[in-house]
Design a protein around this motif. Sequence first.
Motif, short mmCIF file in Angstrom:
data_model
loop_
_atom_site.label_atom_id
_atom_site.label_comp_id
_atom_site.label_asym_id
_atom_site.label_seq_id
_atom_site.Cartn_x
_atom_site.Cartn_y
_atom_site.Cartn_z
N VAL A 510 -28.72 44.19 124.53
CA VAL A 510 -29.34 44.99 125.59
C VAL A 510 -30.84 44.73 125.65
N GLU A 511 -31.49 44.69 124.49
CA GLU A 511 -32.94 44.46 124.46
C GLU A 511 -33.29 43.08 125.03
N LEU A 512 -32.53 42.06 124.68
CA LEU A 512 -32.82 40.72 125.17
C LEU A 512 -32.59 40.61 126.67
N VAL A 513 -31.48 41.17 127.15
CA VAL A 513 -31.20 41.13 128.58
C VAL A 513 -32.27 41.90 129.34
N ALA A 514 -32.69 43.03 128.80
CA ALA A 514 -33.77 43.80 129.44
C ALA A 514 -35.04 42.96 129.56
N GLN A 515 -35.33 42.16 128.53
CA GLN A 515 -36.52 41.30 128.57
C GLN A 515 -36.38 40.20 129.62
N TYR A 516 -35.19 39.61 129.71
CA TYR A 516 -34.97 38.58 130.73
C TYR A 516 -35.17 39.17 132.14
N TRP A 517 -34.73 40.37 132.33
CA TRP A 517 -34.89 41.01 133.65
C TRP A 517 -36.36 41.37 133.90
N ARG A 518 -37.06 41.77 132.85
CA ARG A 518 -38.50 42.04 133.02
C ARG A 518 -39.24 40.76 133.41
N ASP A 519 -38.77 39.62 132.86
CA ASP A 519 -39.43 38.34 133.14
C ASP A 519 -39.35 37.97 134.62
N VAL A 520 -38.38 38.51 135.35
CA VAL A 520 -38.31 38.28 136.80
C VAL A 520 -38.74 39.52 137.57
N GLY A 521 -39.40 40.46 136.88
CA GLY A 521 -40.05 41.57 137.55
C GLY A 521 -39.25 42.85 137.65
N ILE A 522 -38.11 42.94 137.00
CA ILE A 522 -37.32 44.17 137.05
C ILE A 522 -37.54 44.96 135.76
N ASP A 523 -38.21 46.06 135.87
CA ASP A 523 -38.58 46.85 134.69
C ASP A 523 -37.40 47.72 134.25
N SER A 524 -37.44 48.14 132.99
CA SER A 524 -36.35 48.97 132.47
C SER A 524 -36.82 49.77 131.27
N VAL A 525 -36.02 50.79 130.95
CA VAL A 525 -36.21 51.59 129.73
C VAL A 525 -34.90 51.55 128.97
N VAL A 526 -34.92 51.06 127.73
CA VAL A 526 -33.72 50.93 126.92
C VAL A 526 -33.62 52.13 125.99
N LYS A 527 -32.44 52.74 125.96
CA LYS A 527 -32.24 53.91 125.11
C LYS A 527 -30.84 53.89 124.53
N GLU A 528 -30.75 54.05 123.21
CA GLU A 528 -29.44 54.18 122.57
C GLU A 528 -28.96 55.63 122.65
N VAL A 529 -27.70 55.82 123.03
CA VAL A 529 -27.11 57.15 123.12
C VAL A 529 -25.78 57.13 122.38
N THR A 530 -25.20 58.30 122.19
CA THR A 530 -23.89 58.36 121.55
C THR A 530 -22.81 57.90 122.52
N PRO A 531 -21.65 57.49 122.02
CA PRO A 531 -20.57 57.11 122.94
C PRO A 531 -20.20 58.22 123.91
N ASP A 532 -20.18 59.46 123.43
CA ASP A 532 -19.83 60.57 124.30
C ASP A 532 -20.86 60.77 125.41
N GLU A 533 -22.15 60.65 125.06
CA GLU A 533 -23.21 60.77 126.06
C GLU A 533 -23.10 59.67 127.10
N TYR A 534 -22.83 58.46 126.62
CA TYR A 534 -22.71 57.33 127.54
C TYR A 534 -21.54 57.54 128.50
N ARG A 535 -20.38 57.88 127.96
CA ARG A 535 -19.19 58.04 128.80
C ARG A 535 -19.33 59.18 129.80
N SER A 536 -19.96 60.24 129.36
CA SER A 536 -20.17 61.37 130.26
C SER A 536 -21.05 60.97 131.44
N ALA A 537 -22.15 60.26 131.15
CA ALA A 537 -23.05 59.83 132.22
C ALA A 537 -22.36 58.82 133.13
N GLN A 538 -21.59 57.93 132.56
CA GLN A 538 -20.88 56.93 133.36
C GLN A 538 -19.88 57.59 134.30
#
Length: 679
Positions: A510-538
């Motif tokens: 995730v960190e590397l992909v986020a950097q590749y996207w920043r290199d073409v101008g797409i900014d991001s914030v990377v955050k680790e969450v629990t599986p339950d938090e991720y699935r609920s948001a999804q």
Amino acid sequence: MKRFLLSGAALALLPAAAMANCPAITVADMQGVSAGAFPQQYELAEFEAAAGCKMEFSGNPDSEMLNGKIKGNPDLMALSDRIPMEPLVMVPYDSVGKFGGTLDVLSNATEAGTSDFLSVRHVNLVRYSDDLQTIVPNIAKSWEWNADFTQLTFKLRKGHKWSDGEPFTSADVLFWYDNLMMDTNIFEKPKDYVTVAGERMTLEAPDAETVVFNLPAPKPGLLAHFATHYAQGFQPKHFLGQFHPDINADADSYAQSLGFENGYAAIKAYYGNSDWTDTPSPMLSQPELVDGLPKGTHPTLESHIYVNDTTEGRHLVANPYFHMVDVTGQQLPYISEQDEVYINDNEVRLLKIVNGEVDYKAQSLQLASAPILLENQEKGGYTVDLKPEITMGAFSFNVTHEDEEKRAVFGDLKFREAMSIAINRDELNEVGFFGQGIPQQYIGFSPRPSGVDESWLTYMTDFDAAGANARLDQIGLKDTNGDGTRELPSGAPLVLNLNYSTQGIAGQTVELVAQYWRDVGIDSVVKEVTPDEYRSAQSSNKLDVSMWRKGQPLAIVLGNNELWVPPFENYFGNRSAMLWAEWIESGGSAGVEPPAYVKELMEDINALQSADQASPEFAALTESMVKKMAENVLFIGTVNAPAPMIHRNALHNFTETKTHSYEYYRTYPYRAAQWWLED
């Protein structure tokens, strides 16, 4: 070693005791005994004939004590009455085991990272053998298809019993289908795998050991579904049926006497309103009622059953009525108890493994952890195996985002193409996967079906930052304030919230992909969450980008359409386009209408599941489906790479697995009931 064959007359002259004990054969040493109809297992009569013996049965000497821990279980009956008249005989890999011990495992949390543990005790009507090619009997003794794959008949084992000693019969399969899976009070919408192109099946039970599935159209993949899926094709009618109004006229009043709102509430407390098999039992969901409940959890056919269930973990004991025996007649499982502890922190999980506190672990271990695991395996008394994955990490932009402007951007194919070719997969492979992986595009099938053009695996995967920038410029994503990052066409900031769980994808990826996207101008914030938090948001359509492992073998796709119909997987996987799914489920009255290619994919998967696999139609459908999936870049593939799994050296009959993956249900093909622990 010479072996001598005796004639029938000579055998008759031998003392009875000489013929009583069956040989302790193993997969490693079959001692001249011929293989059975299926790999590494026999039906009882088949084994006795092959080995020239009469089996004597013996059970775990602690069975009485273990049975006493199962809330609601009656006193233990004799072993001869506990096992089926036709038990399934398992050939151990390396050694006939001994009883006892506790298997110690880790999961992330309740219903998170638990398939490792579930697969160890899992059973279903059939399973895949460890070659991942051959379907073999398990709960079912046999099966038979009719000529056009519209009728599937299972034969069950006479005398098979639930973990509380009650008979298991064909009525339990019908109850599972008619009264649970098809009851809209429990499942609002039927699961794909219990329908054929959306149409329900009908089930018949001519007798206690026979179940007939009548299909409205051919679906040969139904058998593979039962061999791989966590959802078991049976549930205890004698217990859950007490709470079902179609089975018991007094279901509601009985449930209310136990403190539940009604019968359906009791069913959901014990069985859940999900097909996931580790829904917390009343021991967790209704702790104040435990003393007054008839059972702590519903009866099972699995090798072990819950006796304790808390927010910290769970404890199980061996099922005293389990249907398998080894070649010497010892009832399986060998291991008496299982203990599961919830540890959501990856570093703490690794520390416990390194300290030798874990008997087996695969799920949530990523290749990035391999060096520390390998470095400490001698000290920790465990072995590390690097095994290939079927799935790979994939990213998907939320094309039905609640923010209309983000939805428009993410829904633009040029944007998705740009984000795919902005990823330097070769570098990602070297840095994130030690050069052990293969850069790939997501195509919906894993591995690629024969006949599908190999070029789709590399579609839009060549690193091309200039091409990515050009596409982003074309769709109006400009850096208007000169800060190095692009804004939305309206001028508002475009920042991707990249929430991820290590259970589903490696943080380094995730960190590397986020950097590749920043290199073409797409900014991001990377955050680790629990599986339950991720699935609920999804599930609630709150993610900018979904990211989890993704892919399925053709054998599974033929029984389950979930990767091809919005939201393109179940609750536990990589989902996207939640509002497309809502439109489909509502018949167009809610949500967002999906584009034409998505509707075509839905038609294609229904046609594929009924098509003859040897036909030109089948080949054309797989190619068409892959083309639609890849060209629309709905899911962006990364690198297919191996992952580590560990087992403690004191755990015996643990064999090398072919994959690290969940898709064949982890340890299920590898017969964990024959694992045993050294003192």
